[in-house]
Design an enzyme around this catalytic site. Structure first.
Site, PDB file in Angstrom:
ATOM      1  N   ASP A   8       0.876  -1.172   0.000  1.00  0.00           N
ATOM      2  CA  ASP A   8       0.000   0.000   0.000  1.00  0.00           C
ATOM      3  C   ASP A   8       0.913   1.222   0.000  1.00  0.00           C
ATOM      4  O   ASP A   8       1.403   1.645   1.052  1.00  0.00           O
ATOM      5  CB  ASP A   8      -0.900   0.002   1.236  1.00  0.00           C
ATOM      6  N   GLU A  67      -1.325  -1.341  -4.894  1.00  0.00           N
ATOM      7  CA  GLU A  67      -2.522  -0.564  -5.185  1.00  0.00           C
ATOM      8  C   GLU A  67      -2.229   0.439  -6.305  1.00  0.00           C
ATOM      9  O   GLU A  67      -1.171   1.057  -6.338  1.00  0.00           O
ATOM     10  CB  GLU A  67      -2.986   0.182  -3.934  1.00  0.00           C
ATOM     11  N   ASP A 139      -2.301   1.077   7.406  1.00  0.00           N
ATOM     12  CA  ASP A 139      -1.509   0.891   6.183  1.00  0.00           C
ATOM     13  C   ASP A 139      -1.114  -0.571   5.992  1.00  0.00           C
ATOM     14  O   ASP A 139      -1.104  -1.076   4.871  1.00  0.00           O
ATOM     15  CB  ASP A 139      -0.265   1.783   6.210  1.00  0.00           C
TER      16      ASP A 139
END
Length: 164
Positions: A8, A67, A139
């Site tokens: 991420d 992502e 996160d």
């Protein structure tokens, strides 16, 4: 079975999560946050790159999932996010790993069941799906969710390919 490193990306904090997926079973390996908020941007990118490179060397993932960049109203934030993402992708590519990309909506849909899930819902579901004792940091939970999304997608793709 595949080992997946989920990332991420963030210019201040980059989450990472490592799982193993086989059929409908997922096993937690490691998760954490690369916190670089106190450094200048060039140093942040270098630290993200080196941390991802070290994770790849230590855990030997079969796949890396990250992502995708989303459109942000703040252009400066979007550019910094893109740079952090690029540092992570370069670390993976330099170790000859293929990188798989997923939108935030795809990840939330795969893990929570709705593309509009909140961060808290993602944390809760990663805790449940990986049988963790406590909720991972936001996160890290997002990174684990990205890894779960990829594991599920990959295994389903392999199953469909085997049937044809």
């Amino acid at each position: 079975m595949i080992r997946v490193l989920g990332i991420d990306p963030g210019s201040r904090k980059t989450g990472y999560g490592i799982i193993e997926s086989e059929k409908q079973k997922n096993r937690f390996i490691e998760a954490g946050v690369i916190d670089v908020h106190k450094y200048s941007m060039p140093v942040r990118l270098s630290r993200i790159y080196k941390a991802i490179e070290n994770l790849i060397l230590e855990y030997q993932p079969d796949h890396i999932a990250i992502e995708q960049v989303f459109m942000n109203k703040n252009v400066d934030s979007a550019l910094k996010l893109g740079q952090a993402r690029g540092a992570a992708i370069c670390a993976a590519a330099n170790k000859d790993n293929e990188v798989f990309e997923y939108s935030a909506r795809q990840v939330k849909l795969a893990v929570v069941g709705t593309g509009g899930a909140s961060k808290q819902q993602v944390q809760h579901m990663t805790k449940l799906l990986l049988n963790l004792k406590t909720k991972p940091k936001e996160d890290a939970a997002d990174a684990l969710a990205i890894a779960l999304c990829h594991g599920h997608t990959w295994i389903n793709t392999q199953a469909m390919t085997a049937q044809t």
